[in-house]
Scaffold this motif. Sequence first.
Motif, PDB file in Angstrom:
ATOM      1  N   GLU A  42       0.824  -1.205   0.000  1.00  0.00           N
ATOM      2  CA  GLU A  42       0.000   0.000   0.000  1.00  0.00           C
ATOM      3  C   GLU A  42       0.860   1.258   0.000  1.00  0.00           C
ATOM      4  O   GLU A  42       0.541   2.243  -0.671  1.00  0.00           O
ATOM      5  N   LEU A  43       1.968   1.238   0.740  1.00  0.00           N
ATOM      6  CA  LEU A  43       2.868   2.387   0.775  1.00  0.00           C
ATOM      7  C   LEU A  43       3.533   2.584  -0.588  1.00  0.00           C
ATOM      8  O   LEU A  43       3.648   3.717  -1.072  1.00  0.00           O
ATOM      9  N   GLU A  44       3.935   1.497  -1.241  1.00  0.00           N
ATOM     10  CA  GLU A  44       4.522   1.591  -2.584  1.00  0.00           C
ATOM     11  C   GLU A  44       3.509   2.144  -3.588  1.00  0.00           C
ATOM     12  O   GLU A  44       3.844   2.966  -4.432  1.00  0.00           O
ATOM     13  N   LEU A  45       2.256   1.690  -3.486  1.00  0.00           N
ATOM     14  CA  LEU A  45       1.218   2.182  -4.383  1.00  0.00           C
ATOM     15  C   LEU A  45       0.988   3.678  -4.159  1.00  0.00           C
ATOM     16  O   LEU A  45       0.885   4.440  -5.125  1.00  0.00           O
ATOM     17  N   ALA A  46       0.952   4.101  -2.917  1.00  0.00           N
ATOM     18  CA  ALA A  46       0.757   5.523  -2.626  1.00  0.00           C
ATOM     19  C   ALA A  46       1.915   6.358  -3.180  1.00  0.00           C
ATOM     20  O   ALA A  46       1.695   7.437  -3.749  1.00  0.00           O
ATOM     21  N   ALA A  47       3.134   5.857  -3.047  1.00  0.00           N
ATOM     22  CA  ALA A  47       4.296   6.570  -3.591  1.00  0.00           C
ATOM     23  C   ALA A  47       4.210   6.646  -5.113  1.00  0.00           C
ATOM     24  O   ALA A  47       4.502   7.694  -5.711  1.00  0.00           O
ATOM     25  N   ALA A  48       3.797   5.555  -5.749  1.00  0.00           N
ATOM     26  CA  ALA A  48       3.668   5.540  -7.207  1.00  0.00           C
ATOM     27  C   ALA A  48       2.569   6.492  -7.665  1.00  0.00           C
ATOM     28  O   ALA A  48       2.731   7.196  -8.672  1.00  0.00           O
ATOM     29  N   MET A  49       1.466   6.552  -6.938  1.00  0.00           N
ATOM     30  CA  MET A  49       0.369   7.451  -7.300  1.00  0.00           C
ATOM     31  C   MET A  49       0.810   8.910  -7.239  1.00  0.00           C
ATOM     32  O   MET A  49       0.509   9.701  -8.141  1.00  0.00           O
ATOM     33  N   THR A  50       1.526   9.244  -6.196  1.00  0.00           N
ATOM     34  CA  THR A  50       2.024  10.616  -6.044  1.00  0.00           C
ATOM     35  C   THR A  50       3.023  10.958  -7.132  1.00  0.00           C
ATOM     36  O   THR A  50       2.952  12.032  -7.743  1.00  0.00           O
ATOM     37  N   ALA A  51       3.956  10.043  -7.392  1.00  0.00           N
ATOM     38  CA  ALA A  51       4.960  10.269  -8.439  1.00  0.00           C
ATOM     39  C   ALA A  51       4.287  10.397  -9.803  1.00  0.00           C
ATOM     40  O   ALA A  51       4.668  11.250 -10.616  1.00  0.00           O
ATOM     41  N   TRP A  52       3.284   9.571 -10.065  1.00  0.00           N
ATOM     42  CA  TRP A  52       2.580   9.601 -11.350  1.00  0.00           C
ATOM     43  C   TRP A  52       1.944  10.964 -11.587  1.00  0.00           C
ATOM     44  O   TRP A  52       2.041  11.523 -12.673  1.00  0.00           O
ATOM     45  N   GLN A  53       1.284  11.495 -10.576  1.00  0.00           N
ATOM     46  CA  GLN A  53       0.646  12.807 -10.719  1.00  0.00           C
ATOM     47  C   GLN A  53       1.672  13.871 -11.094  1.00  0.00           C
ATOM     48  O   GLN A  53       1.420  14.708 -11.970  1.00  0.00           O
ATOM     49  N   ARG A  54       2.825  13.820 -10.457  1.00  0.00           N
ATOM     50  CA  ARG A  54       3.884  14.794 -10.750  1.00  0.00           C
ATOM     51  C   ARG A  54       4.440  14.592 -12.160  1.00  0.00           C
ATOM     52  O   ARG A  54       4.625  15.556 -12.908  1.00  0.00           O
ATOM     53  N   ILE A  55       4.669  13.343 -12.541  1.00  0.00           N
ATOM     54  CA  ILE A  55       5.224  13.037 -13.862  1.00  0.00           C
ATOM     55  C   ILE A  55       4.265  13.483 -14.964  1.00  0.00           C
ATOM     56  O   ILE A  55       4.678  14.105 -15.946  1.00  0.00           O
ATOM     57  N   VAL A  56       2.989  13.182 -14.807  1.00  0.00           N
ATOM     58  CA  VAL A  56       1.997  13.577 -15.818  1.00  0.00           C
ATOM     59  C   VAL A  56       1.911  15.094 -15.896  1.00  0.00           C
ATOM     60  O   VAL A  56       1.857  15.663 -16.988  1.00  0.00           O
ATOM     61  N   ALA A  57       1.921  15.759 -14.754  1.00  0.00           N
ATOM     62  CA  ALA A  57       1.849  17.231 -14.748  1.00  0.00           C
ATOM     63  C   ALA A  57       3.044  17.844 -15.474  1.00  0.00           C
ATOM     64  O   ALA A  57       2.895  18.842 -16.181  1.00  0.00           O
ATOM     65  N   GLU A  58       4.215  17.247 -15.337  1.00  0.00           N
ATOM     66  CA  GLU A  58       5.426  17.762 -15.985  1.00  0.00           C
ATOM     67  C   GLU A  58       5.471  17.443 -17.472  1.00  0.00           C
ATOM     68  O   GLU A  58       5.890  18.263 -18.277  1.00  0.00           O
ATOM     69  N   ARG A  59       5.040  16.250 -17.855  1.00  0.00           N
ATOM     70  CA  ARG A  59       5.262  15.765 -19.219  1.00  0.00           C
ATOM     71  C   ARG A  59       4.040  15.825 -20.128  1.00  0.00           C
ATOM     72  O   ARG A  59       4.181  15.964 -21.335  1.00  0.00           O
ATOM     73  N   ILE A  60       2.840  15.691 -19.566  1.00  0.00           N
ATOM     74  CA  ILE A  60       1.615  15.690 -20.370  1.00  0.00           C
ATOM     75  C   ILE A  60       0.535  16.484 -19.615  1.00  0.00           C
ATOM     76  O   ILE A  60      -0.458  15.919 -19.151  1.00  0.00           O
ATOM     77  N   PRO A  61       0.701  17.774 -19.480  1.00  0.00           N
ATOM     78  CA  PRO A  61      -0.242  18.571 -18.689  1.00  0.00           C
ATOM     79  C   PRO A  61      -1.721  18.398 -19.067  1.00  0.00           C
ATOM     80  O   PRO A  61      -2.570  18.378 -18.165  1.00  0.00           O
ATOM     81  N   PRO A  62      -2.084  18.235 -20.341  1.00  0.00           N
ATOM     82  CA  PRO A  62      -3.514  18.060 -20.640  1.00  0.00           C
ATOM     83  C   PRO A  62      -4.120  16.783 -20.044  1.00  0.00           C
ATOM     84  O   PRO A  62      -5.334  16.674 -19.919  1.00  0.00           O
ATOM     85  N   ALA A  63      -3.282  15.820 -19.656  1.00  0.00           N
ATOM     86  CA  ALA A  63      -3.786  14.562 -19.106  1.00  0.00           C
ATOM     87  C   ALA A  63      -3.962  14.598 -17.585  1.00  0.00           C
ATOM     88  O   ALA A  63      -4.467  13.636 -17.002  1.00  0.00           O
TER      89      ALA A  63
END
Length: 119
Positions: A42-63
Motif C-alpha cells: 500500500e505504501l509503494e502504491l501511494a508513492a507511485a500514485m504521487t509520483a505519477w501525478q507529478r510526472i503527468v503534470a510535468e510531461r503531459i499537462p492536458p492529461a
Amino acid sequence: MSGQRGNRARTIGGERPVRTSGMERLGDLLPDAARQLGLEDELELAAAMTAWQRIVAERIPPAVGACRIVALSQGVATVEVDEPIVAQELRLRSPELVAALRSAVPSPVRQLRITARHV
C-alpha cells in the motif's frame, strides 16, 4: 530547565518512561512501520500514485486529472484513464513514462497497463 535537548526520558500516559533521541522525519519512519504492519504494498502504491501525478503534470499537462495509477503489481503499473485520447497518448509515451516512474519510486516498474475507466 536548562533548555538542552537530546536523550531524555519522558512518560507517556503515566506509563513507564520512554527514551527519546531527538527528532526524526516521519517519511523516514514510514517504510519500517509499513513493513511491520504488513502495509508495504500500500505504501509503494501511494508513492507511485504521487509520483505519477507529478510526472503527468510535468510531461503531459492536458492529461492531468484524466489518468491515475490504480494498481502496482509485479512491475506493472495499471493506469486508469477517462478518455481514449489520453490512453493513446500514454501508450505512445509509455517508454518515457515508465523510465520516469522507475526513477521516482522504489519498486521496479517495467510496464504500464492502460485501462479505460468504466462508469
